[in-house]
Design an enzyme around this catalytic site. Structure first.
Site, PDB file in Angstrom:
ATOM      1  CG  ASP A  31      -0.281  -0.334   2.527  1.00 21.50           C
ATOM      2  OD1 ASP A  31       0.960  -0.408   2.563  1.00 21.50           O
ATOM      3  OD2 ASP A  31      -0.994  -0.516   3.526  1.00 21.50           O
TER       4      ASP A  31
ATOM      5  CG  ASN B 163      -8.630  -0.941  12.353  1.00 24.41           C
ATOM      6  OD1 ASN B 163      -7.762  -1.648  11.863  1.00 24.41           O
ATOM      7  ND2 ASN B 163      -9.060   0.169  11.773  1.00 24.41           N
TER       8      ASN B 163
ATOM      9  CG  HIS C 143      -5.853  -1.811   9.069  1.00 27.72           C
ATOM     10  ND1 HIS C 143      -5.958  -0.467   9.350  1.00 27.72           N
ATOM     11  CD2 HIS C 143      -4.521  -2.085   9.138  1.00 27.72           C
ATOM     12  CE1 HIS C 143      -4.760   0.023   9.582  1.00 27.72           C
ATOM     13  NE2 HIS C 143      -3.872  -0.933   9.460  1.00 27.72           N
TER      14      HIS C 143
ATOM     15  CD  GLU D  97      -8.628   1.471   7.903  1.00 26.88           C
ATOM     16  OE1 GLU D  97      -8.569   0.569   8.768  1.00 26.88           O
ATOM     17  OE2 GLU D  97      -7.995   2.537   8.008  1.00 26.88           O
TER      18      GLU D  97
END
Ligand code: GLP
Length: 260
Positions: free
Chosen positions: A67, A147, A149, A154
């Site tokens: 990414d 979280n 991800h 996400e």
């Protein structure tokens, strides 16, 4: 899914480097998927050591990063291109022509939540095609967000998603703000391999350290497979290895854990 618990960050990093190095020795032109963030820095340090002291050869290795932030030039000190250069590439004998980090600058960025900039869409398609042209990723290194991800997929990301633009959650922007002067400087968007793209890698290697990751690791390993915890999709992968330190393993039920 194999979960390997190591005593601390250093041992976790060495274990991961041992796995990656063994794949490179077996296949010198390995297609290696790479991740950024603070977690894999120890892995990269150990790979550099193996290169310098034990002759681990990267000259034919091909890399694809997961990414990149949108809007940061590659020489920005928080861009993932810069991170990779500083933390790995400049220290090893990799051929720069074999390195792929998603492009985050596409001129004037213009997209809404439902329509991305055509230039970025074309780039994302090119990235997918390029991975295929090299025969797919052999082993993909992954971190995990607090979280759940993976890369910048996400919670709520489609489990079949491909390389595309994602809007970063507030939580992710806050988590990553520590690397920027202020949260206002943290980009709002990123281009990321999709969960479907990641799942096509022949092997997955997810690293996590510290108690801050314990809940996410538990959800990924023991929870239901759900888009609300993107890392839980690793349960469906035929060759997924999770290497964690004791802190990140703290919430795992003992029977899932392999103490090697
Ligand atoms: C970042 C990256 C992920 C990374 C994760 C965890 O936002 N896009 O690829 O795995 O968050 O980062 P860290 O390793 O710093 O905890």
């Amino acid at each position: 899914m194999l979960v390997v618990v190591r005593e601390n960050y250093d041992a976790m990093s060495k274990e991961a480097a041992h796995i990656v190095a063994s794949r490179i020795r077996k296949k010198p032109n390995l297609v290696l998927g790479l991740a950024t963030g603070s977690t894999p820095i120890g892995l990269y340090k150990e790979l550099i050591r193996l290169h310098k002291e034990e002759g681990l050869d990267f000259s034919k290795v091909v890399t694809f990063n997961l990414d990149e932030y949108i809007g940061l030039p590659p020489n920005h000190d928080q861009s993932y291109a810069y991170f990779m250069w500083e933390n790995l590439f400049k220290h090893i004998n990799i051929n720069p022509a074999n390195v792929h980090v998603p492009q985050g600058m596409h001129g004037e960025v213009r997209f809404t939540t439902y329509e991305t900039d055509p230039k970025i869409e074309a780039f994302c398609q090119w990235y997918e095609d390029e991975i295929k042209r090299y025969g797919g990723i052999d082993i993909q290194v992954l971190g995990i967000g607090a979280n759940g991800h993976i890369a910048f997929n996400e919670p709520g990301s489609s489990l079949g998603s491909r390389t595309r633009v994602k809007t970063l959650t507030e939580k992710t922007r806050q988590d990553n703000a520590r690397f920027f002067k202020s949260i206002d400087e943290v980009p709002k968007y990123a281009v990321t391999m999709g969960i479907g793209t990641i799942m096509e890698s022949k092997e997955l290697l997810l690293l996590a350290n510290g108690e801050g990751k314990a809940k996410a690791v538990k959800a990924a390993v023991e929870g239901p497979v759900t888009a609300m915890c993107p890392a839980s999709v690793l349960q469906l992968h035929p060759k997924a290895i999770i290497v964690v330190d004791k802190g990140a393993a703290a919430d795992l039920a003992a029977e899932f854990v392999y103490y090697g």
